[in-house]
Write an enzyme that holds these catalytic residues in place. Sequence first.
Site, PDB file in Angstrom:
ATOM      1  N   LEU A  30      -1.952  -9.692 -12.514  1.00  0.00           N
ATOM      2  CA  LEU A  30      -0.801  -8.876 -12.923  1.00  0.00           C
ATOM      3  C   LEU A  30      -1.112  -8.003 -14.134  1.00  0.00           C
ATOM      4  CD1 LEU A  30       2.206 -11.362 -12.588  1.00  0.00           C
ATOM      5  CD2 LEU A  30       1.124  -9.937 -10.827  1.00  0.00           C
ATOM      6  N   HIS A  34       2.833  -4.152 -12.574  1.00  0.00           N
ATOM      7  CA  HIS A  34       3.569  -5.229 -11.887  1.00  0.00           C
ATOM      8  C   HIS A  34       4.760  -5.680 -12.724  1.00  0.00           C
ATOM      9  CE1 HIS A  34      -0.592  -6.141 -10.156  1.00  0.00           C
ATOM     10  NE2 HIS A  34       0.146  -5.868  -9.088  1.00  0.00           N
ATOM     11  N   GLN A 150       1.190   3.095   1.339  1.00  0.00           N
ATOM     12  CA  GLN A 150       1.664   1.732   1.636  1.00  0.00           C
ATOM     13  C   GLN A 150       3.189   1.672   1.564  1.00  0.00           C
ATOM     14  OE1 GLN A 150      -0.091  -2.067   0.025  1.00  0.00           O
ATOM     15  NE2 GLN A 150       1.504  -1.850  -1.496  1.00  0.00           N
TER      16      GLN A 150
HETATM   17  O1  PAF Z   1       0.044  -3.722  -3.052  1.00  0.00           O
HETATM   18  C1  PAF Z   1      -0.392  -4.895  -2.952  1.00  0.00           C
HETATM   19  O2  PAF Z   1      -0.691  -5.581  -3.924  1.00  0.00           O
HETATM   20  C2  PAF Z   1      -0.591  -5.485  -1.567  1.00  0.00           C
HETATM   21  O3  PAF Z   1      -1.011  -4.517  -0.654  1.00  0.00           O
HETATM   22  C3  PAF Z   1       0.644  -6.234  -1.048  1.00  0.00           C
HETATM   23  C4  PAF Z   1       1.817  -5.304  -0.851  1.00  0.00           C
HETATM   24  C5  PAF Z   1       1.019  -7.342  -2.022  1.00  0.00           C
HETATM   25  C6  PAF Z   1       0.329  -6.879   0.311  1.00  0.00           C
HETATM   26  O4  PAF Z   1      -0.746  -7.760   0.228  1.00  0.00           O
END
Ligand code: PAF
Length: 258
Positions: A30, A34, A150
């Site tokens: 982290l 995060h 993503q």
């Molecule tokens: O962005 C990330 O850290 C990863 O791709 C996730 C969304 C936790 C999936 O493993």
Amino acid sequence: MQLVKDLEQWQRLRSELDKALGFVPTMGALHEGHLSLLRRSVAENELTVLSIFVNATQFNNQADLQSYPTSIEDDLKLAQSVGVDLVLMPDYVQMYPDNFRFQMHEEIFSQDLCGSDRSGHFTGVLTVVLKLLNLVQPEKAYFGLKDYQQYLLIKDMCAGLFLPTQIIGCETLRENDGLAMSSRNRRLDGVARDVAGSFNGILYHSNSDEDAISALQALGCNVAYIKTLYGRRFGAVEIESQGDTVRLIDNLVPENLK
Ligand code: PAF
């Protein structure tokens, strides 16, 4: 803060919770980026769940998986300091009792950008996120916009599969020189760190994708792609650091499109 590693225990616990949950899925290591997602979730929801799971199925390169940073003890302290209520930390066998027999595959956008040179990457991401959303059943889930592709794929998956979770994209947090915060940054040493610090400026100031590619190559980066799509410039580069190859991605609205 409660740490749960066993998914049967988690499912029992989840069935007894009747509060609105905010959810931040991570692969651990982290950083401030995060923590900003977690703080937002804590502010907007009754309870916040953090998951820490290094998802092997989204790594197409074993060396990248092996060198992915982990810092569980620090992660748990940080999570507690920002007010996380529950941490879900399963292992591979728990998350993949089917051993990846069932996969969530997207046919179009997942093949572009990071999907073009990381075969199967987004199938791994979408599969694990779908599993996590099914397990956690959050009202809101928070994703950083550094991983813009993503974020869009997860948002579209939820819409396409009628999942009730609201997918929230959060602005990228940057270091002083503009480098997007990422767990991978801790693998960068002095010179490589300086080169990485130029990445976002080159994406921003270059007049074309080709100019950005030339400028990054001149700094010794291996350019996976630079592409302007939907009014944003997306890029991925690999930088050699401490005998290791570190992949960095970023995206922004470039100066000439503002
Ligand atoms: O962005 C990330 O850290 C990863 O791709 C996730 C969304 C936790 C999936 O493993």
